[in-house]
Scaffold this motif. Sequence first.
Motif, PDB file in Angstrom:
ATOM      1  N   GLN A   1      58.878  69.373  40.112  1.00 41.53           N
ATOM      2  CA  GLN A   1      58.015  70.194  41.142  1.00 41.53           C
ATOM      3  C   GLN A   1      57.353  69.039  42.185  1.00 41.53           C
ATOM      4  OE1 GLN A   1      56.111  73.677  40.174  1.00 41.53           O
ATOM      5  NE2 GLN A   1      55.825  73.419  38.039  1.00 41.53           N
ATOM      6  N   ILE A   2      56.751  68.190  41.448  1.00 45.18           N
ATOM      7  CA  ILE A   2      56.267  66.861  42.164  1.00 45.18           C
ATOM      8  C   ILE A   2      57.390  66.604  43.364  1.00 45.18           C
ATOM      9  CG2 ILE A   2      55.180  64.361  42.422  1.00 45.18           C
ATOM     10  CD1 ILE A   2      53.151  66.370  41.220  1.00 45.18           C
ATOM     11  N   PHE A   3      58.424  66.178  42.978  1.00 47.55           N
ATOM     12  CA  PHE A   3      59.428  65.607  43.850  1.00 47.55           C
ATOM     13  C   PHE A   3      59.703  66.317  44.879  1.00 47.55           C
ATOM     14  CE2 PHE A   3      60.466  62.903  39.955  1.00 47.55           C
ATOM     15  CZ  PHE A   3      59.670  62.019  40.233  1.00 47.55           C
ATOM     16  N   CYS A   4      59.965  67.886  44.531  1.00 41.24           N
ATOM     17  CA  CYS A   4      60.448  68.861  45.432  1.00 41.24           C
ATOM     18  C   CYS A   4      59.421  69.039  46.667  1.00 41.24           C
ATOM     19  CB  CYS A   4      60.745  70.115  44.444  1.00 41.24           C
ATOM     20  SG  CYS A   4      62.313  70.344  43.726  1.00 41.24           S
ATOM     21  N   TRP A   5      57.976  69.137  46.030  1.00 39.73           N
ATOM     22  CA  TRP A   5      57.125  69.076  47.103  1.00 39.73           C
ATOM     23  C   TRP A   5      57.116  68.018  47.937  1.00 39.73           C
ATOM     24  CZ3 TRP A   5      53.420  70.414  42.293  1.00 39.73           C
ATOM     25  CH2 TRP A   5      53.586  71.704  42.077  1.00 39.73           C
ATOM     26  N   ILE A   6      57.135  66.763  47.567  1.00 42.10           N
ATOM     27  CA  ILE A   6      57.124  65.576  48.590  1.00 42.10           C
ATOM     28  C   ILE A   6      58.625  65.729  49.469  1.00 42.10           C
ATOM     29  CG2 ILE A   6      57.489  63.065  48.618  1.00 42.10           C
ATOM     30  CD1 ILE A   6      55.781  62.885  46.127  1.00 42.10           C
ATOM     31  N   ALA A   7      59.543  66.337  48.805  1.00 36.47           N
ATOM     32  CA  ALA A   7      60.691  66.420  49.842  1.00 36.47           C
ATOM     33  C   ALA A   7      60.445  67.593  50.997  1.00 36.47           C
ATOM     34  CB  ALA A   7      61.774  66.848  48.850  1.00 36.47           C
ATOM     35  N   THR A   8      59.763  68.437  50.415  1.00 35.26           N
ATOM     36  CA  THR A   8      59.296  69.658  51.439  1.00 35.26           C
ATOM     37  C   THR A   8      58.508  68.833  52.515  1.00 35.26           C
ATOM     38  OG1 THR A   8      59.237  71.192  49.639  1.00 35.26           O
ATOM     39  CG2 THR A   8      58.227  71.836  51.682  1.00 35.26           C
ATOM     40  N   ILE A   9      57.498  68.032  52.177  1.00 38.48           N
ATOM     41  CA  ILE A   9      56.612  67.555  53.095  1.00 38.48           C
ATOM     42  C   ILE A   9      57.467  66.471  54.074  1.00 38.48           C
ATOM     43  CG2 ILE A   9      54.931  65.927  53.593  1.00 38.48           C
ATOM     44  CD1 ILE A   9      53.602  66.652  50.845  1.00 38.48           C
ATOM     45  N   TRP A  10      58.478  65.765  53.223  1.00 40.69           N
ATOM     46  CA  TRP A  10      59.364  64.984  54.065  1.00 40.69           C
ATOM     47  C   TRP A  10      60.182  65.639  55.150  1.00 40.69           C
ATOM     48  CZ3 TRP A  10      60.189  59.589  52.654  1.00 40.69           C
ATOM     49  CH2 TRP A  10      61.253  58.930  53.360  1.00 40.69           C
ATOM     50  N   GLY A  11      60.658  66.770  54.899  1.00 41.79           N
ATOM     51  CA  GLY A  11      61.647  67.576  55.785  1.00 41.79           C
ATOM     52  C   GLY A  11      60.582  68.500  56.564  1.00 41.79           C
ATOM     53  N   GLY A  12      59.469  68.267  56.461  1.00 37.00           N
ATOM     54  CA  GLY A  12      58.705  69.114  57.682  1.00 37.00           C
ATOM     55  C   GLY A  12      57.827  68.615  58.415  1.00 37.00           C
ATOM     56  N   ARG A  13      56.519  69.171  59.049  1.00 37.83           N
ATOM     57  CA  ARG A  13      55.627  68.417  60.099  1.00 37.83           C
ATOM     58  C   ARG A  13      54.236  68.954  59.497  1.00 37.83           C
ATOM     59  NH1 ARG A  13      56.631  71.024  64.778  1.00 37.83           N
ATOM     60  NH2 ARG A  13      58.463  71.909  63.470  1.00 37.83           N
ATOM     61  N   PRO A  14      53.607  67.900  58.795  1.00 34.68           N
ATOM     62  CA  PRO A  14      52.361  68.513  58.008  1.00 34.68           C
ATOM     63  C   PRO A  14      51.325  68.690  58.997  1.00 34.68           C
ATOM     64  CG  PRO A  14      52.709  66.363  57.555  1.00 34.68           C
ATOM     65  CD  PRO A  14      53.868  66.638  58.113  1.00 34.68           C
ATOM     66  N   ILE A  15      50.444  69.702  58.763  1.00 35.91           N
ATOM     67  CA  ILE A  15      49.455  70.119  59.688  1.00 35.91           C
ATOM     68  C   ILE A  15      48.140  69.922  58.562  1.00 35.91           C
ATOM     69  CG2 ILE A  15      48.114  71.762  60.689  1.00 35.91           C
ATOM     70  CD1 ILE A  15      50.879  73.197  60.960  1.00 35.91           C
ATOM     71  N   PHE A  16      47.191  69.115  58.984  1.00 30.27           N
ATOM     72  CA  PHE A  16      46.241  68.647  57.902  1.00 30.27           C
ATOM     73  C   PHE A  16      45.008  69.485  57.925  1.00 30.27           C
ATOM     74  CE2 PHE A  16      48.867  64.986  58.537  1.00 30.27           C
ATOM     75  CZ  PHE A  16      48.996  64.614  57.287  1.00 30.27           C
ATOM     76  N   ALA A  17      45.284  71.098  57.600  1.00 28.21           N
ATOM     77  CA  ALA A  17      44.129  71.842  57.408  1.00 28.21           C
ATOM     78  C   ALA A  17      43.541  71.770  55.921  1.00 28.21           C
ATOM     79  CB  ALA A  17      44.524  73.257  57.558  1.00 28.21           C
ATOM     80  N   THR A  18      42.226  72.228  55.982  1.00 33.01           N
ATOM     81  CA  THR A  18      41.901  72.008  54.573  1.00 33.01           C
ATOM     82  C   THR A  18      42.461  72.444  53.340  1.00 33.01           C
ATOM     83  OG1 THR A  18      39.567  72.483  55.724  1.00 33.01           O
ATOM     84  CG2 THR A  18      39.641  72.568  53.123  1.00 33.01           C
TER      85      THR A  18
END
Lengths: 200, 380, 646
Positions: C357-374
């Motif tokens: 799960q952790i790795f998939c989430w990191i991969a998700t972030i990697w493939g996207g553009r993070p918006i730093f909302a709360t």
Amino acid sequence: MRHRPVADVSHLPTYDFGAASPMWWGTLAFIALEATGFALAIGTYFYLAVLARRWPIGAPAPDLLPGTAILIILVASIVPNHLVELWARRQDLAKVRLGIVVMSIVGILPLIVRIWEFPALRISWDQNAYGSIVWFLLGLHTTHLLTDVGDTFVLAVLMFTQQGKAGRRFSDVSDNAFYWDFVVVSWVVLYLVIYWAPRM
Amino acid sequence: MARCMSLLARLRKRTRPLMSPAFACPTQISSGNRTTGRVPGKAADPTQWIGTAPMLVLAGCSDRQSALHAHGANARRIFDLIWSFGAVAAATWLLVMLLLAAALLRQCPADATRSPLETDPHQERRLACAVTSAVALTVLVLIMLTTASFFAGKSIASLSGTETLTVRITGHQWWWEVRYPKDEPSQAIVTANEIHVPVGEPVKVELDSPDVIHSFWVPNLAGKRDLIPGRPSELTLIADKPGIYRGQCAEFCGYQHAHMAITVVAESREAFDAWQSRQDAAAPAPDGDEGRRGQQAFLSTGCALCHTIRGTHASGTIGPDLTHLASRRALAADTLAMTPGALAAWIADPQSMKPGAKMPRIALSADDLNAVVTYLGSLE
Amino acid sequence: MSGIAGKSAEPQQEALKGVRDTGLEEARLRAFLAHTWRTPKGLYGWLVTVDHKLIGRRYIVTAFLFLILAGLSAVAMRFQLAQSEAGHIGPDLYNQLFTMHGTTMMFLFAVPVMEAFAIYLVPLMIGTRNVAFPRLNAFSYWVYLFGGLMIWVAFAFETGADAGWFSYVPLAGPEYGIGKRPDFWAQMVTYTEVSALAVAVEIIATVFKQRAPGMSLDRIPLYVWSVLVTAFVILFAMPAVMVSSTMLILDRLVGTKFFDPTAGGDALLWQHLFWFFGHPEVYIIFIPATGFVSAILPTFVRRPVFGYLGIVLSLVAIGFLSFGLWVHHMFATGLPQLGESFFTASSLMIAIPSGIQIFCWIATIWGGRPIFATPMLFVLGFIFTFVIGGLTGVMVASVPLDLQVHDTYFVVAHFHYVLVGGAVFPLLGAVYYWFPKISGRMLSERLGRWNFWLVFVGFNLTFFPMHILGLQGMPRRVYTYPPASGWGEMNLFISLSSLVVVAGFALFFLNILLSLRNGRIAGDNPWRASTLEWATTSPPPSYDFSRLPVVTHREPLWAEPDLLPVVEGLRVDAREVLAGTVADAVPQLRVPSADNSIWPLLSAIAVGGAFLGSIYTPWAVVWGAIPVSIGFICWFWPKGEPEDEE
Ligand code: HEA
Ligand code: HEA
Ligand code: CUA
Ligand SMILES: [Cu+2]
């Protein structure tokens, strides 16, 4: 958001039997959790039996008669139970009414016999851990039986009112029959544990 | 009467338990006059009792109670394991954080018009590769860790069977009964809250509890082991070097779980044998009036119902054996230092020193109290 | 019946009985539905409602009130522990405090709050109008409330449970348990079990049967998957604590001998039964929290979660594996070597699905553009902290290692890292994320940032040093420690840092109170998220959706950004929802959904009375059965139109 109708469900029925109905899944979930409870209680029984130097502790094995009588009644009840289920699926109100009355009576019988079953264990619950666990097992099953018989009663009364004519009642009767099978099966297992494990 | 009042007043001032001695170095303890509430009158000089205790024979100064200062084979193996697991964990965490940071800081072309559903299949494949390798690496690390854990466990288990001495420990709410069994059961040495062991020799500790679950734990020497009513168990201890090691009950056992400490005194074989032969002896008859009066008071006011003093008819078993009370370092499972003042305070009102303790407050006149303290103080 | 529409529409509909939504113009449709699905005004409405959103909301509020109580108990403990040999709180009160803290956090806060969110969100996310058994839902809330009130009222009268949150026997047994304290504890557990089991049953039936047409298994939102897996874990774990707490009550009340070793019983039996529940319990808290993460993350990196299938399989694997590790809480009781290795291996195995799960989430972030909302900040804070907690979990899973750190502050640090970092952080993120949906207003981002940083920094400052304290030999559950231990300074530091956490939580509650009145109006889909709950208004109407949606894609609102496909043909003059096939969600039935009723409340009172009475006499169960049966019969008794009932 604006909508775009893509399907019409108006033709769908409002009740059905078995796995089609959400109630059936609810019943199954309750059966699963109660079965887990029974399994853990049975696990406890064997855990204590393995710890004990002699089993049963300080008592003869329980008297077979009342428990076996209940076993026979319950196993026999499978026949009317499945008939009721069949009639319910056929939505035959007259037969379902008859059947559910029969099932209410069949449900009471083991409860009456059980009055003799507790003394037939030949040990009190507070004598030792063996006494505690067999009373516990029997108590669990009795509660289980009581609630289902209560349920059947209410349903039987319902079937004779105006409500009985609603199609959904047949679905309820069928779910009730499903649950009764579980009551029977759980007793077969508990019976073996309570009466035959100490004789091994 | 006035003396009595002033004594009580002084006792009351001291509401908090005293510094526990086993934590500190022996040398510190022997100069330990910091206790308050000294009993006036003829009570002995506190340093006197402690001075005669065999601790000065010891060489080193002991560490604090801690799993990070291993002084026994058992604890040392675990200490190594803690370090290796800790290092692997830290490295893993750092790696994951680096990946996360990289993912966050990566400059992705901003494209507001792109639908969130349009993903680059090429990139997806690379990500799948990366995740798969990370999982494979995880499996590898886990296998390594399991193996390390297994061998540490095995090497600790191999200590048992080599013991040269057996100590039988019974956990009570909230003190430890310590027994060195002998062939003749009535000859066994019985003491409390303090174990003496010869340095370098594996000691078998047999554990049992008659009331609730406790856990025997001296972190500098070994991992812990529960004492479960109806399930006797055992543990092997080795102390590598002389010292005083504090341990503490580690399973919550009620009101005074916090004050259920035990002390292990590791000393040379000679010192240990000497200690044993001292403990073998019955309590000496009191010399002097004060002592005799103390013994009298002790035997007649109910103390004997719960405590044993070998050599007298006091043979209660509810509380600790007091035959050689004054040879111990601390009172009431390391709640108080062993000084006349503390002893008087304890006997006068155990419930304010250790609320909930299973020793009731027994009304003694000030003179009797002093006498009992003198008497017990002479039981070395 | 149909006061608003007057006479029903076309003749062929007459034949189908009732008024349908087919072709009905939106305003009229809404008027109809609002009437049919309404909750009466005022107190009475509050007592009889079966609306999953109202029940979910009150569940959430209640759970957060318990968080405050439990948090304040923690603050009191920290006050006592700030110095060695402090005299503020004696052993009697301290023991009650940590027991109430742990018990409340686990049984009255963490588990219920996760259920609460599920009750609120699941029907919205799967596109239906209520849970499968709405009255059972209402009942579960009342039982939960009574259980929580009971144990806290008992605490107020100095009968607070004091044997720890797992109440080991014999300390909690007939001989050593003080007064009625353990009885209140055991019965509180019974109450929360009943309510959790009820919620689990209704979640399973709802997710299996009531998903929007087209929401096949591979289109179920990950959050809903996580809740479904949790429901199964509850179903098979809670009976264990039901069995064990009943045995405890029986031992104490009628003299059975389950745990008495002098009569063939065994003290360890309790530990086996309790941890057979207790270990899955921590995943009951953790799995939905991972669901929050999987729901929040894609919205703020603007892409679907990477590795949907991998995450679903991990959730299922965690659910299964969680039943094979209970013994890792009992290493110090002594086990044969082989058993030890088995439980070490199985405990370490659970790191694999967690890692996936952790790795998939990191991969998700990697493939996207993070918006730093709360909400995103809380997700990142979660990864940072949870991985630490998971790794210390891996450490304590080693038997020899655990023998040093078991029952010390090292373990206290481990489980706060996983509970607070792993579950409470995602939960706070979830509040920021769904508050606009629930209330119609946005939470303040500025306060949100302060909230996050205070809680995040404060948390790590509070709990990281506990690892060291534990290794330095400080046992848990001690009300004081000697000065010479050298633990004093670090404890003072911890206690001061915990005030930072409290300040962070205070900002959180302040933000909610302020934003409820002054927050920016949210609109239907303020985050431009993809799941169905954002397709309806904020807050959603009593009937959730004016027309039930049809799902064509795993991310429905991203796939159909403008026009939501819907079904027609449901009744609008009676409560009706769609039931479909389990795997493919093909509609099968239009099932009636239960109307408001007072009987769940009255039944809960009857059940609660019986439990409470049984603390004093076993006869309470017998006599209590009468009102309980009356309650249940009235509850299930159908009324009015034959199809009006559950
Ligand atoms: C949300 C709650 C939660 C969660 C998720 C966990 C997760 C885990 N826990 Fe924890 N645990 C508790 C809550 C939780 N725990 C509580 C409340 C207690 C104490 C109860 C009490 O005594 O009061 C406890 C106690 C506890 C014990 C008993 C300790 C003792 O009493 O002595 C053990 C022992 O094995 C343990 C192990 C684990 C393991 C192996 C995991 C694993 O699931 C962790 C897996 C996750 C990771 C490992 C991180 C992510 C993975 C990667 C990034 C991949 C890379 C990793 C590696 C290469 C290793 N836990
Ligand atoms: C989800 C679970 C959870 C959570 C969130 C917490 C949160 C906290 N815990 Fe918890 N803890 C447990 C679960 C949890 N704990 C468990 C299971 C145990 C074991 C119990 C046992 O041994 O039996 C335990 C034990 C435990 C101990 C060990 C006690 C001992 O062994 O002696 C300590 C000690 O420091 C501690 C501290 C804290 C602190 C400081 C917080 C902080 O994070 C708390 C933060 C504070 C708040 C959340 C309160 C906010 C309140 C306000 C802001 C007031 C606002 C007022 C109004 C609006 C009116 N906890
Ligand atoms: Cu004995 Cu804790
Ligand atoms: Cu666990």
